[in-house]
Write an enzyme that holds these catalytic residues in place. Structure first.
Site, PDB file in Angstrom:
ATOM      1  N   HIS A   1       0.838  -1.220   0.000  1.00 57.59           N
ATOM      2  CA  HIS A   1       0.000   0.000   0.000  1.00 57.59           C
ATOM      3  C   HIS A   1       0.864   1.258   0.000  1.00 57.59           C
ATOM      4  O   HIS A   1       0.430   2.304   0.476  1.00 57.59           O
ATOM      5  CB  HIS A   1      -0.958   0.040   1.194  1.00 57.59           C
ATOM      6  CG  HIS A   1      -1.672  -1.249   1.449  1.00 57.59           C
ATOM      7  ND1 HIS A   1      -2.891  -1.564   0.890  1.00 57.59           N
ATOM      8  CD2 HIS A   1      -1.304  -2.341   2.179  1.00 57.59           C
ATOM      9  CE1 HIS A   1      -3.264  -2.776   1.274  1.00 57.59           C
ATOM     10  NE2 HIS A   1      -2.315  -3.268   2.053  1.00 57.59           N
TER      11      HIS A   1
ATOM     12  N   SER B   1      13.808  21.324 -17.045  1.00 63.58           N
ATOM     13  CA  SER B   1      12.576  22.086 -17.259  1.00 63.58           C
ATOM     14  C   SER B   1      12.931  23.380 -17.972  1.00 63.58           C
ATOM     15  O   SER B   1      13.985  23.965 -17.737  1.00 63.58           O
ATOM     16  CB  SER B   1      11.931  22.378 -15.905  1.00 63.58           C
ATOM     17  OG  SER B   1      11.157  23.563 -15.973  1.00 63.58           O
TER      18      SER B   1
ATOM     19  N   GLU C   1       8.885   8.264 -17.332  1.00 62.39           N
ATOM     20  CA  GLU C   1       7.481   8.665 -17.487  1.00 62.39           C
ATOM     21  C   GLU C   1       6.942   8.312 -18.868  1.00 62.39           C
ATOM     22  O   GLU C   1       5.809   7.883 -19.025  1.00 62.39           O
ATOM     23  CB  GLU C   1       7.341  10.172 -17.249  1.00 62.39           C
ATOM     24  CG  GLU C   1       7.569  10.560 -15.802  1.00 62.39           C
ATOM     25  CD  GLU C   1       7.662  12.073 -15.647  1.00 62.39           C
ATOM     26  OE1 GLU C   1       6.765  12.650 -15.035  1.00 62.39           O
ATOM     27  OE2 GLU C   1       8.636  12.670 -16.146  1.00 62.39           O
TER      28      GLU C   1
ATOM     29  N   LYS D   1      15.360  21.834 -11.890  1.00 65.67           N
ATOM     30  CA  LYS D   1      14.710  20.537 -12.109  1.00 65.67           C
ATOM     31  C   LYS D   1      15.551  19.523 -12.859  1.00 65.67           C
ATOM     32  O   LYS D   1      16.276  19.856 -13.789  1.00 65.67           O
ATOM     33  CB  LYS D   1      13.413  20.756 -12.892  1.00 65.67           C
ATOM     34  CG  LYS D   1      12.361  21.512 -12.108  1.00 65.67           C
ATOM     35  CD  LYS D   1      11.550  20.597 -11.255  1.00 65.67           C
ATOM     36  CE  LYS D   1      10.422  20.025 -12.088  1.00 65.67           C
ATOM     37  NZ  LYS D   1       9.643  19.093 -11.312  1.00 65.67           N
TER      38      LYS D   1
END
Ligand code: ARG
Length: 457
Positions: free
Chosen positions: A155, A276, A289, A282
Site C-alpha cells: 500500500h 525544465s 514517465e 529541475k
C-alpha cells in the site's frame, strides 16, 4: 489497369484508392513478401508449374527488386494497393509476362498472413534478446546489492525490510515470464499459412511442405479457412507486449518515486534525465514517465485488434488490414522502450545509505517482534495485538521499538526476554527471512545463481 481489373468497367474512385490502399504502411513487409515469393516460385518450379527457366527468371527478378528497395530506389504505386501487388507489378515490368505466373496457386489472403508471420518471428526473437539484455543488467546490479537493505512496501506504506537485490530480482522474474510467453507465442506464429489460397486452397498440385521447410516454419496450417482468417497470433503477441509494458511501467513508476527528493533512493544519470524550460533546478525522470505513458498505446492496440476481429465471419475480410499498423506500433513501442530502459537502469546510482535509513523508520521490524513472541509460544493473533499496542505506545512517546528497555517491553508481554534485542535490528530482520524465495542475502545468492543459469540457457 488493376491486377484484378478484368471484371470491372470503371476505374477505382480516387478517394477509395487512398482509403483502402495499405502500401503506405505494409511496404515495411517487402523483405518478407519477397522471401515468401521466392520460396513459392521455387516450389512452383519443383512441381512443374513453372519451367526451370521461368522459375529462375522470377527468382532473379524478385532479388533485383529487393536490392532496389533496399537501396531506396523504388517508388511504390498507391494504385497497386499493397506490398504484394506492388512487388508483382514491379516484377512483370522487369521480366515481362512470365512475372504473371508468380501468383499461381496463391492469394493475397494467404500471402499477407505469411508475410506477417515471417515478420513477427524475427521481431519476437529481437524482443527476446532485448529482454535478456535487461535481465543481465538486473543480475549485475543485484549482485552488487545483496546486502543493501531498503524498506519493502505494501500500500506504499513501509512494511518489512528487504534487500535491493531481492527487489530487483522480482523484475527478473516478471521479464522471465514474458520471455517464456514470447516463446509460447512463437509456437503458434511459426505455422505456414501459404497454400490456403483465398480461403479454399487450390486445385493445382502445390507442395506446401517444401515451402514450409524452405521458409523455416515448424508446421503448416491444418485448415485453409482458419489459415487466412486467423489473427490470434497478432492478438496474442500484443497481449504479451502489453504485459512487458505493464512490467516496465511498474518499474518506471518505482524509479520515478525513488528519484524524488522525498524518497531519494536513486539518482538517474544525467544522460537519461531532462530539465525544465522554466525551473532551473529541475531534473526530471522523463524517460521513465514516457515508458509508463507508452504502455497505454500498446494496451490500446490490444483492445483495437480484439475489436477488429470480434464480428468477422470466415474467412478473410478487409477489416483485417487494420492488423498491421497496430502490430507494427506495438513492436516498435516495446522495442523502443526496452532499448532506452536498459541503459537508463544500468547507469542509475543507488543510494544505499538513504535506503538503509528509510528501513530503520516506520516500524519495519514489528512483524519480527510478533514472530519472536510466537517462538516463545504466544499464539500469533495475540502476539499481533501485543505488538500493535507496543507500536502505538512508541508513536505516542516518539521512540522506536529498539529504544525501549526490557522492562518497558515486559509491561506489554511477560514473554519478552533479553534476547528480544537480537532480533530488532534491521539486519536481523532481513537475515532471518532466509527461506527459498525470500529476501535474506543467503536466499538471494541462490536466486542469483538461478537467474544466471536461466541467462546461460
Ligand atoms: N492489403 C491486404 C491486407 O493487408 C492484403 C490482403 C488483401 N486481400 C484481398 N482480397 N483484398 O490485409
Amino acid at each position: 489497369m488493376k491486377l484484378w481489373g478484368g471484371r470491372f468497367t470503371k476505374t477505382t474512385d480516387r478517394l477509395v484508392e487512398d482509403f483502402h490502399s495499405s502500401i503506405s504502411f505494409d511496404q515495411r513487409l517487402y523483405k518478407q513478401d519477397i522471401e515468401g515469393s521466392i520460396a513459392h516460385a521455387r516450389m512452383l518450379t519443383a512441381v512443374g508449374l513453372l519451367t526451370p527457366e521461368e522459375g529462375e527468371k522470377i527468382v532473379e527478378g524478385l532479388k533485383s527488386i529487393r536490392k532496389d528497395i533496399d537501396a531506396g530506389q523504388v517508388t511504390f504505386d498507391i494504385g497497386a494497393e499493397d506490398i504484394h501487388m506492388n512487388v508483382e507489378k514491379l516484377l512483370t515490368e522487369r521480366i515481362g509476362d512470365v512475372g504473371k505466373k508468380l501468383h499461381t496457386g496463391r492469394s493475397r489472403n494467404d500471402q499477407v498472413t505469411l508475410d506477417l508471420r515471417l515478420y513477427l518471428k524475427d521481431e519476437i526473437n529481437s524482443i527476446k534478446d532485448l529482454l535478456t539484455g535487461l535481465q543481465r543488467v538486473l543480475v549485475d546490479i543485484a549482485s552488487e546489492h545483496i546486502d543493501t537493505i531498503l524498506p519493502g512496501y505494501t500500500h506504499l506504506q513501509k512494511a518489512q525490510p528487504v534487500t535491493l537485490a531481492h527487489h530487483l530480482l522480482a523484475y527478473f522474474e516478471m521479464f522471465y515470464r514474458d520471455y517464456q510467453r514470447l516463446n509460447d507465442c512463437l509456437e503458434r506464429v511459426n505455422i505456414l499459412p501459404l497454400g490456403a489460397g483465398a480461403l479454399a486452397g487450390t486445385t493445382l498440385p502445390i507442395d506446401r511442405k517444401k515451402v514450409a521447410g524452405e521458409l523455416g516454419f515448424k508446421d503448416m496450417s491444418a485448415n485453409s479457412l482458419d489459415a487466412v482468417s486467423d489473427r490470434d497470433y497478432v492478438v496474442e503477441f500484443i497481449s504479451v507486449a502489453s504485459l512487458i509494458m505493464m512490467h516496465l511501467s511498474r518499474f518506471c513508476e518505482e524509479l520515478i518515486l525513488w528519484s524524488s527528493e522525498e524518497f531519494s533512493f536513486i539518482e538517474l544519470d544525467d544522460a537519461y534525465s531532462t530539465g525544465s524550460s522554466m525551473m532551473p533546478q529541475k531534473k526530471n525522470p522523463d524517460v521513465a514517465e514516457l515508458v509508463r505513458g507508452k504502455t497505454g498505446r500498446v494496451y490500446g492496440h490490444l483492445m483495437g485488434m480484439l475489436t477488429v476481429m470480434k464480428g468477422l465471419p470466415l474467412a478473410y475480410n478487409k477489416d483485417m488490414q487494420e492488423d498491421k499498423e497496430a502490430l507494427f506500433d506495438a513492436v516498435d513501442t516495446v522495442k523502443g522502450c526496452l532499448m532506452v530502459f536498459t541503459p537508463m537502469l544500468a547507469t542509475t546510482k543507488f543510494k544505499k545509505d538513504n535506503m538503509r535509513k528509510a528501513a530503520d523508520q516506520g516500524f519495519a521490524n514489528a512483524t519480527d517482534v510478533a514472530e519472536y513472541l510466537v517462538r516463545k509460544g504466544v499464539p500469533f493473533r495475540e502476539a499481533h495485538a501485543v505488538v500493535g499496542s507496543l507500536v502505538l505506545h512508541c508513536l505516542k512517546i516518539g521512540k522506536t521499538i529498539s529504544q525501549l528497555t526490557l522492562k518497558e517491553l515486559q509491561s506489554f508481554s511477560t514473554f519478552f526476554e533479553e534476547d528480544i534485542f537480537d532480533c530488532l535490528s534491521i539486519e536481523a530482520c532481513v537475515n532471518g527471512r532466509n527461506l527459498p524465495g525470500g529476501p535474506a542475502p543467503d536466499a538471494v545468492r541462490q536466486a542469483l545463481e538461478r537467474a544466471k543459469k536461466i541467462l546461460d540457457m
